[in-house]
Scaffold this motif. Structure first.
Motif, PDB file in Angstrom:
ATOM      1  N   THR A 214      -7.484   7.956 -12.640  1.00 20.71           N
ATOM      2  CA  THR A 214      -7.192   8.737 -11.434  1.00 20.71           C
ATOM      3  C   THR A 214      -7.126   7.826 -10.216  1.00 20.71           C
ATOM      4  OG1 THR A 214      -8.263  10.735 -12.300  1.00 20.71           O
ATOM      5  CG2 THR A 214      -8.022  10.580  -9.912  1.00 20.71           C
ATOM      6  N   ALA A 215      -8.075   6.910 -10.113  1.00 23.72           N
ATOM      7  CA  ALA A 215      -8.077   5.956  -9.002  1.00 23.72           C
ATOM      8  C   ALA A 215      -6.836   5.068  -9.033  1.00 23.72           C
ATOM      9  CB  ALA A 215      -9.341   5.101  -9.056  1.00 23.72           C
ATOM     10  N   LEU A 216      -6.445   4.625 -10.216  1.00 26.20           N
ATOM     11  CA  LEU A 216      -5.251   3.784 -10.339  1.00 26.20           C
ATOM     12  C   LEU A 216      -3.988   4.553  -9.967  1.00 26.20           C
ATOM     13  CD1 LEU A 216      -6.062   1.932 -13.690  1.00 26.20           C
ATOM     14  CD2 LEU A 216      -6.112   0.973 -11.374  1.00 26.20           C
ATOM     15  N   GLY A 217      -3.897   5.801 -10.407  1.00 25.62           N
ATOM     16  CA  GLY A 217      -2.743   6.632 -10.066  1.00 25.62           C
ATOM     17  C   GLY A 217      -2.644   6.876  -8.577  1.00 25.62           C
ATOM     18  N   ALA A 218      -3.781   7.138  -7.931  1.00 23.23           N
ATOM     19  CA  ALA A 218      -3.793   7.373  -6.485  1.00 23.23           C
ATOM     20  C   ALA A 218      -3.376   6.116  -5.725  1.00 23.23           C
ATOM     21  CB  ALA A 218      -5.177   7.825  -6.038  1.00 23.23           C
ATOM     22  N   TYR A 219      -3.868   4.963  -6.177  1.00 24.69           N
ATOM     23  CA  TYR A 219      -3.486   3.708  -5.519  1.00 24.69           C
ATOM     24  C   TYR A 219      -1.985   3.448  -5.666  1.00 24.69           C
ATOM     25  CZ  TYR A 219      -2.999  -1.221  -4.432  1.00 24.69           C
ATOM     26  OH  TYR A 219      -2.570  -2.408  -3.891  1.00 24.69           O
ATOM     27  N   GLY A 220      -1.447   3.712  -6.850  1.00 26.73           N
ATOM     28  CA  GLY A 220      -0.006   3.535  -7.057  1.00 26.73           C
ATOM     29  C   GLY A 220       0.812   4.406  -6.136  1.00 26.73           C
ATOM     30  N   TYR A 221       0.330   5.631  -5.890  1.00 22.95           N
ATOM     31  CA  TYR A 221       1.055   6.546  -5.003  1.00 22.95           C
ATOM     32  C   TYR A 221       1.119   6.008  -3.582  1.00 22.95           C
ATOM     33  CZ  TYR A 221       2.481  10.797  -2.601  1.00 22.95           C
ATOM     34  OH  TYR A 221       3.155  11.701  -1.833  1.00 22.95           O
ATOM     35  N   THR A 222       0.047   5.382  -3.132  1.00 23.86           N
ATOM     36  CA  THR A 222       0.034   4.869  -1.752  1.00 23.86           C
ATOM     37  C   THR A 222       1.029   3.742  -1.549  1.00 23.86           C
ATOM     38  OG1 THR A 222      -1.714   3.205  -2.173  1.00 23.86           O
ATOM     39  CG2 THR A 222      -2.428   5.429  -1.544  1.00 23.86           C
ATOM     40  N   ARG A 223       1.561   3.165  -2.632  1.00 28.58           N
ATOM     41  CA  ARG A 223       2.527   2.073  -2.518  1.00 28.58           C
ATOM     42  C   ARG A 223       3.968   2.572  -2.489  1.00 28.58           C
ATOM     43  NH1 ARG A 223      -0.363  -1.288  -0.400  1.00 28.58           N
ATOM     44  NH2 ARG A 223       1.215  -2.887  -0.878  1.00 28.58           N
ATOM     45  N   LEU A 224       4.178   3.881  -2.626  1.00 26.16           N
ATOM     46  CA  LEU A 224       5.527   4.432  -2.663  1.00 26.16           C
ATOM     47  C   LEU A 224       6.085   4.649  -1.266  1.00 26.16           C
ATOM     48  CD1 LEU A 224       5.143   7.174  -5.434  1.00 26.16           C
ATOM     49  CD2 LEU A 224       6.209   4.925  -5.686  1.00 26.16           C
ATOM     50  N   THR A 225       7.431   4.586  -1.138  1.00 26.43           N
ATOM     51  CA  THR A 225       8.111   4.974   0.089  1.00 26.43           C
ATOM     52  C   THR A 225       8.241   6.497   0.103  1.00 26.43           C
ATOM     53  OG1 THR A 225      10.283   4.853  -0.970  1.00 26.43           O
ATOM     54  CG2 THR A 225       9.437   2.822   0.075  1.00 26.43           C
ATOM     55  N   ASN A 226       8.771   7.049   1.196  1.00 27.99           N
ATOM     56  CA  ASN A 226       8.955   8.498   1.297  1.00 27.99           C
ATOM     57  C   ASN A 226       9.893   8.996   0.197  1.00 27.99           C
ATOM     58  OD1 ASN A 226       8.407  10.970   2.918  1.00 27.99           O
ATOM     59  ND2 ASN A 226      10.619  10.958   3.146  1.00 27.99           N
ATOM     60  N   ALA A 227      11.000   8.267  -0.025  1.00 29.24           N
ATOM     61  CA  ALA A 227      11.949   8.661  -1.061  1.00 29.24           C
ATOM     62  C   ALA A 227      11.317   8.539  -2.440  1.00 29.24           C
ATOM     63  CB  ALA A 227      13.211   7.805  -0.977  1.00 29.24           C
ATOM     64  N   GLY A 228      10.559   7.471  -2.666  1.00 29.53           N
ATOM     65  CA  GLY A 228       9.897   7.283  -3.949  1.00 29.53           C
ATOM     66  C   GLY A 228       8.890   8.384  -4.222  1.00 29.53           C
ATOM     67  N   ALA A 229       8.133   8.775  -3.191  1.00 33.05           N
ATOM     68  CA  ALA A 229       7.156   9.850  -3.346  1.00 33.05           C
ATOM     69  C   ALA A 229       7.854  11.165  -3.682  1.00 33.05           C
ATOM     70  CB  ALA A 229       6.336   9.999  -2.073  1.00 33.05           C
ATOM     71  N   ALA A 230       8.987  11.422  -3.025  1.00 30.20           N
ATOM     72  CA  ALA A 230       9.738  12.650  -3.289  1.00 30.20           C
ATOM     73  C   ALA A 230      10.248  12.680  -4.728  1.00 30.20           C
ATOM     74  CB  ALA A 230      10.906  12.778  -2.312  1.00 30.20           C
ATOM     75  N   LEU A 231      10.719  11.536  -5.221  1.00 26.92           N
ATOM     76  CA  LEU A 231      11.192  11.457  -6.608  1.00 26.92           C
ATOM     77  C   LEU A 231      10.056  11.723  -7.594  1.00 26.92           C
ATOM     78  CD1 LEU A 231      13.603   8.374  -6.551  1.00 26.92           C
ATOM     79  CD2 LEU A 231      14.211  10.745  -7.079  1.00 26.92           C
ATOM     80  N   VAL A 232       8.891  11.140  -7.333  1.00 30.80           N
ATOM     81  CA  VAL A 232       7.738  11.323  -8.229  1.00 30.80           C
ATOM     82  C   VAL A 232       7.296  12.781  -8.253  1.00 30.80           C
ATOM     83  CG1 VAL A 232       5.295  10.779  -8.565  1.00 30.80           C
ATOM     84  CG2 VAL A 232       6.921   8.944  -8.066  1.00 30.80           C
ATOM     85  N   ILE A 233       7.139  13.364  -7.057  1.00 33.74           N
ATOM     86  CA  ILE A 233       6.678  14.762  -6.977  1.00 33.74           C
ATOM     87  C   ILE A 233       7.705  15.701  -7.610  1.00 33.74           C
ATOM     88  CG2 ILE A 233       6.063  16.652  -5.429  1.00 33.74           C
ATOM     89  CD1 ILE A 233       5.069  14.527  -3.456  1.00 33.74           C
TER      90      ILE A 233
END
Length: 256
Positions: free
Chosen positions: A92-111
């Motif tokens: 969970t900690a690793l997944g959360a850290y990976g999310y903080t490295r995403l751009t806005n577009a990258g976050a939108a793609l993941v979600i």
């Protein structure tokens, strides 16, 4: 940083829309065990962008799950809570850290991708009626940790794991809520250290979480009266549509 300043760039109408969706999502979550993480991005992404969505939902989920756990506390399976948290904490900690490295577009793609995949995944697991023991639950929890740490709408995976381990009805909702409290604390800690918890994130999270408290108890009142199939079908349609919209918006940003 003050909480009030977090509402500075959001109109009263937008706040009312967020509050209404939060109440609705909390009722759905109390009935089906999931909903907030799947529905709130449909309102939040157009208003504040994709990047702050997972931190907002992670913080608001602390109130959502606390109220849900309180409403169903006597049904929780504490042994399974400990198994999942012990195995999912690091990922969970690793997944959360990976999310903080995403751009806005990258976050939108993941979600967006996670929301769309959650619907057929839930249906497939239910149709196959998979059954697992404690070892299977532990193994599944490792993978679940990565997804819950870095995405929104992954709660359906935990529900599927708990049902496959033999839990039913209110026990699933109560156990899910207690586990989500633990993973939520881990995610918030990572987001805080990474500087992702802004005034806006905290303000919107408290608004959503506050609306979720009465929603959990309203859901308990309706849980034996409303056909689950009806709101599940509506939720599936909304989740898929919202996921497609997010992916399309992300693709436009990447191609611009």
């Amino acid at each position: 940083m003050t909480i009030v300043s977090g509402f500075a760039d959001i109109s009263l109408l937008q706040l009312l829309l967020i509050a209404a969706m939060a109440l609705f999502a909390s009722i759905i979550g109390g009935l089906a065990g999931y909903g907030t993480g799947a529905l709130m991005p449909l309102v939040l992404v157009p208003l504040v962008g994709a990047e702050p969505v997972v931190p907002i939902i992670a913080i608001s989920a602390m109130l959502t799950n606390a109220s849900r756990a309180l409403a169903y506390v006597r049904h929780a399976d504490r042994r399974r809570v400990l198994i999942v948290l012990a195995c999912a904490a690091l990922t969970t900690a690793l997944g959360a850290y990976g999310y903080t490295r995403l751009t806005n577009a990258g976050a939108a793609l993941v979600i967006g991708t996670m929301l769309i995949l959650s619907v057929p995944l839930r249906r497939m697991l239910r149709r196959r009626d998979v059954r697992i023991g404690d070892a299977g639950l532990a193994a599944g929890s490792v993978g679940y940790g990565v997804l819950v740490g870095g995405t929104s709408g992954s709660g359906v995976i935990l529900l599927s794991l708990l049902m496959a381990s033999g839990l039913e009805g209110a026990a699933v909702i109560a156990t899910d809520a207690m586990i989500s409290l633990g993973t939520g604390l881990i995610k918030i800690s990572v987001f805080g250290l990474a500087g992702a918890v802004t005034a806006q994130v905290l303000a919107l999270a408290l608004l959503i979480g506050g609306m979720a408290v009465p929603g959990a108890f309203l859901a308990r009142a309706f849980v034996e009266r409303m056909p689950v199939q009806i709101h599940t079908a509506i939720l599936d349609a909304a989740v898929i549509t919202g996921g497609l919209v997010m992916i399309a918006a992300a693709a436009r940003q990447l191609m611009a």
